[in-house]
Design an enzyme around this catalytic site. Structure first.
Site, PDB file in Angstrom:
ATOM      1  N   SER A 254       0.858  -1.182   0.000  1.00  0.00           N
ATOM      2  CA  SER A 254       0.000   0.000   0.000  1.00  0.00           C
ATOM      3  C   SER A 254       0.893   1.231   0.000  1.00  0.00           C
ATOM      4  O   SER A 254       2.113   1.128   0.024  1.00  0.00           O
ATOM      5  CB  SER A 254      -0.884  -0.009   1.240  1.00  0.00           C
ATOM      6  OG  SER A 254      -0.086   0.268   2.375  1.00  0.00           O
ATOM      7  N   LYS A 255       0.253   2.389   0.012  1.00  0.00           N
ATOM      8  CA  LYS A 255       0.979   3.663  -0.014  1.00  0.00           C
ATOM      9  C   LYS A 255       2.061   3.735   1.060  1.00  0.00           C
ATOM     10  O   LYS A 255       3.097   4.365   0.874  1.00  0.00           O
ATOM     11  CB  LYS A 255      -0.003   4.829   0.183  1.00  0.00           C
ATOM     12  CG  LYS A 255      -0.847   5.115  -1.044  1.00  0.00           C
ATOM     13  CD  LYS A 255      -0.420   6.430  -1.705  1.00  0.00           C
ATOM     14  CE  LYS A 255      -0.977   6.585  -3.095  1.00  0.00           C
ATOM     15  NZ  LYS A 255      -2.437   6.733  -3.109  1.00  0.00           N
TER      16      LYS A 255
END
Ligand code: GLU
Length: 489
Positions: A254-255
């Protein structure tokens, strides 16, 4: 003869194109190119609230940037279009009506409250909550009654009970689900939009897809999709579900783990061939030790049989190493063109460049090329050519400059450079060697004050080459400034 292999990539345009999506697209593309089959791209935009034109453009642009060209589909056309699901609603509607006529699907008028109540009761009895089939056999009167109440029906598929839905996944091997755990599920919502599972099956079937290669998260959708294939009377394709991409901490990428969109990697200055090479290795294990694969080599060697069912861990250092290998192959001019936008962004250069400036910049960039793994690292590495050195404050730097020998060597170097007829790398090298001999100051005692004078720090790439790229004027100005510091009380 074996039927030609046809694979597809079917993204939902609901956000920036994720690196995981790019890997699914790549595996499909490689299968198509390896087998001489076809690669199709279709846009799955039935989630009207989340789909955007902007995201669709970003996906197509990213695919093109990665060089994953498609033979049929959105923008390029083909015999089985349209290739955007919202433009195919009449096709789904026709298939839904066919299933209803054949008694394989039915309208369901149950309200949310009624369904929730049923669910709670099943849970209380320790059963898996599935739709109990209340509307499977409604009478004309019941239907009229529901309509009169203004209920808007959904359409459900009648899933035969007590069956085993099995398939051999290309990655995961034999997989089985019980149909009774699936229940009669919704295939069309009350607004007339089919659910993903339905649209995907109709499209894959009508578009002649032979192999469905996609992310693992769709594995649990597959039994529903197979039930739809059976109801529609279409041949079930082969399936291959590829594993998740995890971050270094083994949690879903994810980010938090850094950039996740293809555009972000493009913008950071990664080369498309390097990204493709890296993504191919995320889950696919080639035979042997080779890690750098040209596109042709990937096409030749790729095989789904060597795609692992284990989760793949995204390793930034490895990507950087691979990108570095690809940047090494760029010619000097190509390298300059590749990093120029980053230097412009840093405010170090403005276009247009004179031929002379371009020539100098090319040498500057090549001088630091061993220290750049991706484009965005370039400004930091060349900043000594464009930025002032900060004041000498670091205690280690100050103590080096304050040694008596530092002033001696700097003074001697200044005098020698002022008198140097040719300001070439050989001449500067010979000059520094001569003053070391002359002053008897050698090694670190000689180099560190000079380097500090020129860059503010004691380490960096080759000093003589840097001096020539600085030019006589800048070099002398920097040496004089440091000498003044050495001599100040
Ligand atoms: N549209 C789906 C997604 O983006 C992919 C469906 C599929 O590959 O079957 O996740």
């Amino acid at each position: 003869m074996e039927k030609e292999i046809k694979v597809r990539f079917a993204p939902s345009p609901t956000g920036p194109f994720h690196i995981g999506g790019a890997r699914s697209a790549l595996f499909n593309w490689l299968v198509a190119r390896h087998t001489g089959g076809k690669f199709l791209v279709r846009i799955e935009d039935t989630d009207l609230n989340r789909s955007t034109k902007e995201s669709e453009e970003n996906i197509k642009e990213s695919l093109r940037w990665l060089g994953l060209n498609w033979d049929e589909g959105i923008d390029v056309g083909g015999e089985n279009g349209p290739y955007r699901q919202t433009e195919r609603l009449n096709i789904y509607q026709k298939e839904i009506q066919r299933l209803i006529r054949e008694g394989k699907a039915y309208y369901c008028y149950c309200s949310q409250e009624e369904l929730e109540q049923e669910r709670q009761e099943q849970l209380k009895e320790g059963k898996t909550p599935v739709y109990g089939g209340h509307c499977r056999h409604l009478t004309e009167e019941q239907i009229a009654q529901y309509r009169a109440e203004g209920r808007k029906p959904v359409v459900r598929l009648h899933v035969p009970e007590g069956e085993v839905i099995a398939f051999d996944d290309m990655v995961r091997g034999h997989v089985e689900f019980q149909s009774s755990g699936v229940g009669d599920f919704i295939i069309m919502k009350s607004d007339g939009i089919p659910v993903y599972n339905f649209a995907v099956v109709v499209d894959d079937a009508l578009m002649g897809i032979t192999h469905v290669i996609r992310a693992e998260e769709h594995l649990s959708n597959t039994p529903r999709q197979i039930a739809i294939y059976h109801a529609l009377g279409y041949k079930v394709p082969e399936f291959g579900h590829i594993s998740l991409i995890l971050g270094a901490d083994h949690k879903k990428m994810s980010k938090r783990h850094g950039a996740t969109s293809v555009t972000a990697y493009k913008d950071m200055g990664y080369l498309p061939d390097a990204v493709v090479n890296y993504l191919a290795l995320l889950g696919w294990a080639p035979k042997g030790e080779q890690e750098i694969f040209s596109r042709e080599e990937l096409i030749r060697s790729f095989s789904m049989s060597r795609v692992s069912s284990n989760d793949a861990v995204f390793d930034m250092e490895k990507l950087n190493w691979i990108n570095f290998q690809y940047m090494k192959k760029l010619s000097e001019e190509e390298l300059l063109d590749f990093v120029l936008p980053f230097l412009e962004k840093a405010g170090y250069v403005t276009q247009p460049l004179s031929a002379e400036k371009r020539d100098w910049l090319r040498q500057v960039v090549c001088y630091v090329r061993d220290r750049i793994s991706y484009g965005a690292q370039a400004p930091e590495q060349v900043k000594m050519f464009f930025e002032e050195i900060p004041p000498f404050e670091d205690p280690e730097v100050v103590s080096i400059l304050k040694q008596d020998s530092s002033a001696v060597i700097l003074k001697a170097f200044i005098d020698a450079l002022e008198a140097l007829p040719d300001f070439t790398e050989e001449a500067v090298t010979a000059c520094f060697k001569a003053i070391m001999k002359e002053t008897g100051i050698k090694g670190r005692a000689a180099f560190e004050p000079a380097r500090i004078a020129l860059t503010g720090v004691t380490k960096g790439p080759g000093m003589y080459e840097m001096i020539v790229l600085f030019g006589r004027e800048k070099t002398l100005a920097l040496l004089r400034k440091a000498l003044a510091f050495c001599e100040a009380e």
